[in-house]
Design a protein around this motif. Structure first.
Motif, PDB file in Angstrom:
ATOM      1  N   ILE A 205      -1.061   5.378   0.946  1.00 32.43           N
ATOM      2  CA  ILE A 205      -2.181   6.055   2.199  1.00 32.43           C
ATOM      3  C   ILE A 205      -1.612   7.448   1.492  1.00 32.43           C
ATOM      4  O   ILE A 205      -2.545   8.116   2.780  1.00 32.43           O
ATOM      5  CB  ILE A 205      -1.057   5.716   3.362  1.00 32.43           C
ATOM      6  N   GLU A 206      -1.300   8.244   1.207  1.00 35.57           N
ATOM      7  CA  GLU A 206      -1.004   9.506   1.248  1.00 35.57           C
ATOM      8  C   GLU A 206      -2.165  10.008   0.692  1.00 35.57           C
ATOM      9  O   GLU A 206      -2.438  11.441   0.767  1.00 35.57           O
ATOM     10  CB  GLU A 206       0.533   9.760   0.201  1.00 35.57           C
ATOM     11  N   MET A 207      -2.347   9.186  -0.362  1.00 38.06           N
ATOM     12  CA  MET A 207      -3.466   9.798  -1.293  1.00 38.06           C
ATOM     13  C   MET A 207      -4.180   9.259  -0.581  1.00 38.06           C
ATOM     14  O   MET A 207      -5.703  10.473  -0.797  1.00 38.06           O
ATOM     15  CB  MET A 207      -4.082   9.485  -2.493  1.00 38.06           C
ATOM     16  N   ALA A 208      -4.933   8.671   0.894  1.00 37.10           N
ATOM     17  CA  ALA A 208      -6.245   7.935   0.894  1.00 37.10           C
ATOM     18  C   ALA A 208      -6.053   9.428   2.206  1.00 37.10           C
ATOM     19  O   ALA A 208      -8.075   9.446   2.102  1.00 37.10           O
ATOM     20  CB  ALA A 208      -6.026   6.949   1.049  1.00 37.10           C
ATOM     21  N   PHE A 252      -5.196  17.620  12.201  1.00 36.28           N
ATOM     22  CA  PHE A 252      -4.745  16.370  11.646  1.00 36.28           C
ATOM     23  C   PHE A 252      -4.337  16.717   9.938  1.00 36.28           C
ATOM     24  O   PHE A 252      -3.259  16.069   9.664  1.00 36.28           O
ATOM     25  CB  PHE A 252      -6.223  14.976  10.398  1.00 36.28           C
ATOM     26  N   MET A 253      -4.667  17.384   8.674  1.00 35.56           N
ATOM     27  CA  MET A 253      -4.017  17.919   8.163  1.00 35.56           C
ATOM     28  C   MET A 253      -2.613  19.299   8.292  1.00 35.56           C
ATOM     29  O   MET A 253      -1.838  18.733   7.540  1.00 35.56           O
ATOM     30  CB  MET A 253      -4.793  18.362   7.170  1.00 35.56           C
ATOM     31  N   LEU A 254      -2.521  19.916   8.873  1.00 32.35           N
ATOM     32  CA  LEU A 254      -1.420  20.573   9.433  1.00 32.35           C
ATOM     33  C   LEU A 254      -0.897  19.810  10.146  1.00 32.35           C
ATOM     34  O   LEU A 254       0.741  20.267  10.782  1.00 32.35           O
ATOM     35  CB  LEU A 254      -2.670  21.804   9.471  1.00 32.35           C
ATOM     36  N   VAL A 255      -1.083  18.725  11.698  1.00 29.90           N
ATOM     37  CA  VAL A 255      -0.594  18.694  12.523  1.00 29.90           C
ATOM     38  C   VAL A 255       0.007  16.747  12.059  1.00 29.90           C
ATOM     39  O   VAL A 255       1.163  16.843  12.772  1.00 29.90           O
ATOM     40  CB  VAL A 255      -0.470  19.609  13.617  1.00 29.90           C
ATOM     41  N   LEU A 256      -0.965  16.226  11.843  1.00 35.81           N
ATOM     42  CA  LEU A 256      -0.791  15.157  12.293  1.00 35.81           C
ATOM     43  C   LEU A 256      -0.669  13.935  11.114  1.00 35.81           C
ATOM     44  O   LEU A 256      -0.723  12.920  11.261  1.00 35.81           O
ATOM     45  CB  LEU A 256      -1.627  14.388  13.274  1.00 35.81           C
ATOM     46  N   ARG A 257      -0.885  14.679  10.168  1.00 31.45           N
ATOM     47  CA  ARG A 257      -0.744  14.492   9.072  1.00 31.45           C
ATOM     48  C   ARG A 257       0.399  12.798   8.668  1.00 31.45           C
ATOM     49  O   ARG A 257       0.323  12.246   8.303  1.00 31.45           O
ATOM     50  CB  ARG A 257      -0.759  14.737   7.262  1.00 31.45           C
ATOM     51  N   TRP A 262       3.236   7.389   9.433  1.00 26.22           N
ATOM     52  CA  TRP A 262       4.225   7.020   9.092  1.00 26.22           C
ATOM     53  C   TRP A 262       3.676   5.524  10.112  1.00 26.22           C
ATOM     54  O   TRP A 262       4.172   4.791   9.691  1.00 26.22           O
ATOM     55  CB  TRP A 262       4.825   8.023  10.432  1.00 26.22           C
ATOM     56  N   ALA A 263       2.870   5.680  11.266  1.00 27.02           N
ATOM     57  CA  ALA A 263       2.261   5.141  12.325  1.00 27.02           C
ATOM     58  C   ALA A 263       1.444   3.871  11.478  1.00 27.02           C
ATOM     59  O   ALA A 263       1.852   2.666  11.149  1.00 27.02           O
ATOM     60  CB  ALA A 263       1.130   5.614  13.104  1.00 27.02           C
ATOM     61  N   VAL A 264       0.345   3.897  10.623  1.00 27.78           N
ATOM     62  CA  VAL A 264      -0.059   2.817   9.918  1.00 27.78           C
ATOM     63  C   VAL A 264       1.175   2.060   9.049  1.00 27.78           C
ATOM     64  O   VAL A 264       0.521   1.342   8.786  1.00 27.78           O
ATOM     65  CB  VAL A 264      -1.308   3.429   9.194  1.00 27.78           C
ATOM     66  N   GLN A 265       1.595   3.201   8.300  1.00 27.97           N
ATOM     67  CA  GLN A 265       2.419   2.282   7.296  1.00 27.97           C
ATOM     68  C   GLN A 265       3.456   1.509   8.325  1.00 27.97           C
ATOM     69  O   GLN A 265       3.997   0.345   7.719  1.00 27.97           O
ATOM     70  CB  GLN A 265       3.238   3.006   6.967  1.00 27.97           C
ATOM     71  N   GLU A 266       3.331   1.778   9.218  1.00 28.36           N
ATOM     72  CA  GLU A 266       4.605   0.624  10.247  1.00 28.36           C
ATOM     73  C   GLU A 266       3.451  -0.506  10.578  1.00 28.36           C
ATOM     74  O   GLU A 266       3.765  -1.200  11.159  1.00 28.36           O
ATOM     75  CB  GLU A 266       5.195   2.230  11.539  1.00 28.36           C
ATOM     76  N   GLN A 275      -4.153   0.239   6.456  1.00 28.64           N
ATOM     77  CA  GLN A 275      -3.428   0.944   6.369  1.00 28.64           C
ATOM     78  C   GLN A 275      -4.353   2.112   6.714  1.00 28.64           C
ATOM     79  O   GLN A 275      -4.352   3.536   7.064  1.00 28.64           O
ATOM     80  CB  GLN A 275      -2.106   1.783   5.349  1.00 28.64           C
ATOM     81  N   ILE A 276      -5.363   2.226   5.858  1.00 30.11           N
ATOM     82  CA  ILE A 276      -6.607   3.642   5.206  1.00 30.11           C
ATOM     83  C   ILE A 276      -7.930   2.791   6.649  1.00 30.11           C
ATOM     84  O   ILE A 276      -7.800   4.702   7.429  1.00 30.11           O
ATOM     85  CB  ILE A 276      -7.373   3.281   4.597  1.00 30.11           C
ATOM     86  N   ALA A 277      -7.561   2.140   6.993  1.00 29.20           N
ATOM     87  CA  ALA A 277      -8.794   1.796   7.802  1.00 29.20           C
ATOM     88  C   ALA A 277      -8.194   1.636   9.097  1.00 29.20           C
ATOM     89  O   ALA A 277      -8.608   2.770   9.977  1.00 29.20           O
ATOM     90  CB  ALA A 277      -9.513  -0.325   8.375  1.00 29.20           C
ATOM     91  N   ASN A 278      -7.186   1.773   9.494  1.00 28.80           N
ATOM     92  CA  ASN A 278      -6.585   2.018  10.955  1.00 28.80           C
ATOM     93  C   ASN A 278      -6.354   3.614  11.206  1.00 28.80           C
ATOM     94  O   ASN A 278      -6.187   4.349  12.197  1.00 28.80           O
ATOM     95  CB  ASN A 278      -4.521   1.299  11.109  1.00 28.80           C
ATOM     96  N   ALA A 279      -6.134   5.009   9.785  1.00 26.09           N
ATOM     97  CA  ALA A 279      -5.956   5.707   9.978  1.00 26.09           C
ATOM     98  C   ALA A 279      -7.182   6.326  10.422  1.00 26.09           C
ATOM     99  O   ALA A 279      -7.739   7.629  11.202  1.00 26.09           O
ATOM    100  CB  ALA A 279      -5.318   5.986   8.340  1.00 26.09           C
ATOM    101  N   HIS A 280      -8.250   6.038   9.645  1.00 27.56           N
ATOM    102  CA  HIS A 280      -9.966   5.534  10.162  1.00 27.56           C
ATOM    103  C   HIS A 280      -9.902   6.159  11.410  1.00 27.56           C
ATOM    104  O   HIS A 280     -10.215   6.715  12.002  1.00 27.56           O
ATOM    105  CB  HIS A 280     -10.884   5.460   8.613  1.00 27.56           C
TER     106      HIS A 280
END
Length: 535
Positions: A205-208, A252-257, A262-266, A275-280
């Motif tokens: 997810i970190e790479m995605a 998102f890159m500077l503040v919310l990444r 954490w949220a999608v992994q939980e 996780q990727i779909a939820n992050a999107h």
């Protein structure tokens, strides 16, 4: 090479399936999709809802944004409306990713089989449209499965894994996502590839996440390219889309990444594709929730970046080629443009009649000028309808386009008769012809009846009203009888030498042109009744 062919083939099936599904859904939605545009107001929150719904149906945020550029270019949507729809389109596009993440590959062949069965054995149009959507849905997942199988051998490839490690650099990830979307012209397809890699455990997810953000920026390119050659206002709409995604990516890159990771992994601990779909989905919903309050500032920024004012081209008002991407809406817009042409013709007919009665030379020149405008409008609408006719239309939409072809032809002919009347008015002025009071009274009566008939033909067209259309057809017969009666009356006046022979010729030409206007009004009404019968 085998892996590359497999991935490309799977991607091709994915794109084809998504296109077929989107087309099918558009046909199923039909008038409901067209009516969505009608509820747009300056309320940007309503615009978000409309944008999300339209994108969920057409299955492409790029298509929705390009359509918005078309609406803005046609002058039927303001930038304050467009910003809401653009934001909503980003939310709507997340539905495809969520569907893919459900891993429905196992039922895809069954869905295709059901769709084909309905297509073969059902004769109902609505059923066939639903079948088209089902087949596209199934093919989409077949393509995903093919990509997944083709990528499987790469798990053991050291070179491929080394290349993936480069994605640990967020900037490289953003560039890769941007390039993928620009290449395939679909953020949903890029998401499909990303979800496939995630389901195979090839990326984290970190790479995605950076790739996902790059996808969202890449989808802006389609609208930017589409705005080339469009009005400055349309260019601003495309720029607003870019600004929205650039600002969102920066936030998102500077503040919310980290919080998003954490949220999608939980929520989905061991499922990277989910996780990727939820992050999107989180990215786009949160981005809208934050930036919608700054929408006026984004509009102002777009105006600063694209300065200047548009010139009034006096051409098409409701039509733009970009809208053809959504045929159900394009057909409605074409009807509006034809009605607009009809009202211009009506006004020119009224002006030509007044010019003849009052012997006003300024009015005759006004008619000549407007006739050129009407002819150009007829040519532009015809060209648009030819393009629309080749789009994937339902039978009802096809029938409507055919009716529009017939209608603009009749409108153009009425415009020609208005031009003829203005020429007769100019001829009367130049030669100082006079008419008896009886002749002028007869002309006024016929003028009024013909103008009323044409006005009702436009009302019948606008409202698809069979009762009004039938009245126009009945009135045409009355006008025919009136023309014969007045012709006989005027010949009698000529025989009794109550008027000049040259005036008599002008009189007969005038009532002949008016009778032809009534004929074309009747033709329009007949076309309307034929279209209503075919529904």
């Amino acid at each position: 090479m085998e892996v590359a062919f497999g991935v490309l083939g799977g991607l091709g099936l994915f794109l084809y399936g998504m296109n077929i599904m989107g087309t099918g859904l558009q046909k199923v939605a039909g008038e409901r999709l067209k009516n969505l545009i009608g509820i747009l107001t300056n309320n940007r929150f309503m615009g978000v809802i409309v944008g999300a719904l339209v994108t969920a149906i057409v299955q492409s945020s790029s298509a929705t944004t390009v359509m918005v550029v078309g609406f803005v270019n046609a002058g039927i949507m303001k930038l304050t409306q467009a910003i809401g729809v653009i934001m909503g389109a980003n939310i709507g596009t997340t539905i495809t990713g969520q569907l893919i993440a459900f891993k429905l590959t196992a039922i895809a062949p069954i869905v295709v089989a059901i769709g084909v069965g309905i297509l073969i054995f059902s004769s109902k149009k609505k059923h066939k449209q639903i079948a088209e959507a089902l087949i596209g849905f199934g093919i989409l997942f077949v393509g995903m499965d093919l990509m997944k199988e083709s990528l499987d051998p790469l798990k053991e490839s050291e070179a491929f894994n080394n290349a993936l490690h480069g994605l640990n650099n967020p900037l490289i990830g953003i560039l890769v996502g941007f390039a993928m979307t620009v290449l395939v012209q679909s953020s949903s397809a890029s998401m499909g590839v990303l979800l496939t890699l995630g389901s195979q455990g090839m990326i984290t997810i970190e790479m995605a996440l950076p790739i996902l953000y790059g996808d969202n920026i890449g989808t802006c390119v389609t609208a930017l390219l589409s705005s080339i050659g469009a009005s400055k206002t349309a260019k601003r709409a495309a720029v607003m889309h870019l600004l929205f995604n650039l600002i969102g990516t920066a936030i998102f890159m500077l503040v919310l990444r980290i919080p998003i990771e954490w949220a999608v992994q939980e929520i989905s601990k061991n499922d990277v594709s989910r996780q990727i779909a939820n992050a999107h989905t989180f990215f786009n919903i949160i981005n809208v929730a934050i930036l919608i309050w700054f929408a006026p500032l984004i509009v102002k920024a777009a105006k600063k970046l694209v300065p200047g004012e548009d010139e009034d081209t006096n051409g098409l008002k409701y039509l733009d080629a970009r809208i053809i991407e959504t045929p159900s809406i394009a057909v409605g817009q074409a009807s509006k443009e034809v009605l607009r042409m009809g009202r211009l013709v009506q006004e020119n007919l009224r002006t030509s009649i007044k010019a003849f009665i009052t012997k006003d030379e300024k009015l005759t020149h006004k008619v000549f000028k407007e006739e050129k405008r009407i002819n150009q409008l007829e040519s532009d609408i015809t060209e648009y309808l030819v393009q629309l006719y080749n789009a994937p239309l339902t039978d009802m939409q096809n029938s409507t386009v055919t009716t529009l072809f017939h209608t603009i032809n009749d409108l153009e002919r009425v415009g020609d008769h208005a031009d003829n009347l203005a020429e007769l008015a100019q001829y009367r002025i130049d030669n100082k012809f006079w008419f008896t009071d009886n002749a002028l009274d007869e002309l006024q009566i016929m003028f009024d009846k013909v103008e009323h008939s044409f006005k009702n033909a436009l009302i019948a067209f606008k409202n698809a009203d069979p009762k009004v259309a039938k009245n126009v057809i009945a009135n045409e017969q009355d006008i025919d009888l009136l023309e014969k009666q007045y012709r006989a009356n005027h010949i009698d006046r000529l025989n009794k030498q109550k008027c000049h022979p040259s005036s008599g010729i002008v009189f007969l030409d005038v009532i002949s042109n008016l009778e032809r206007v009534a004929d074309h009004s009747s033709n329009i009404s007949i076309s309307i009744l034929d279209a209503l019968e075919n529904k």
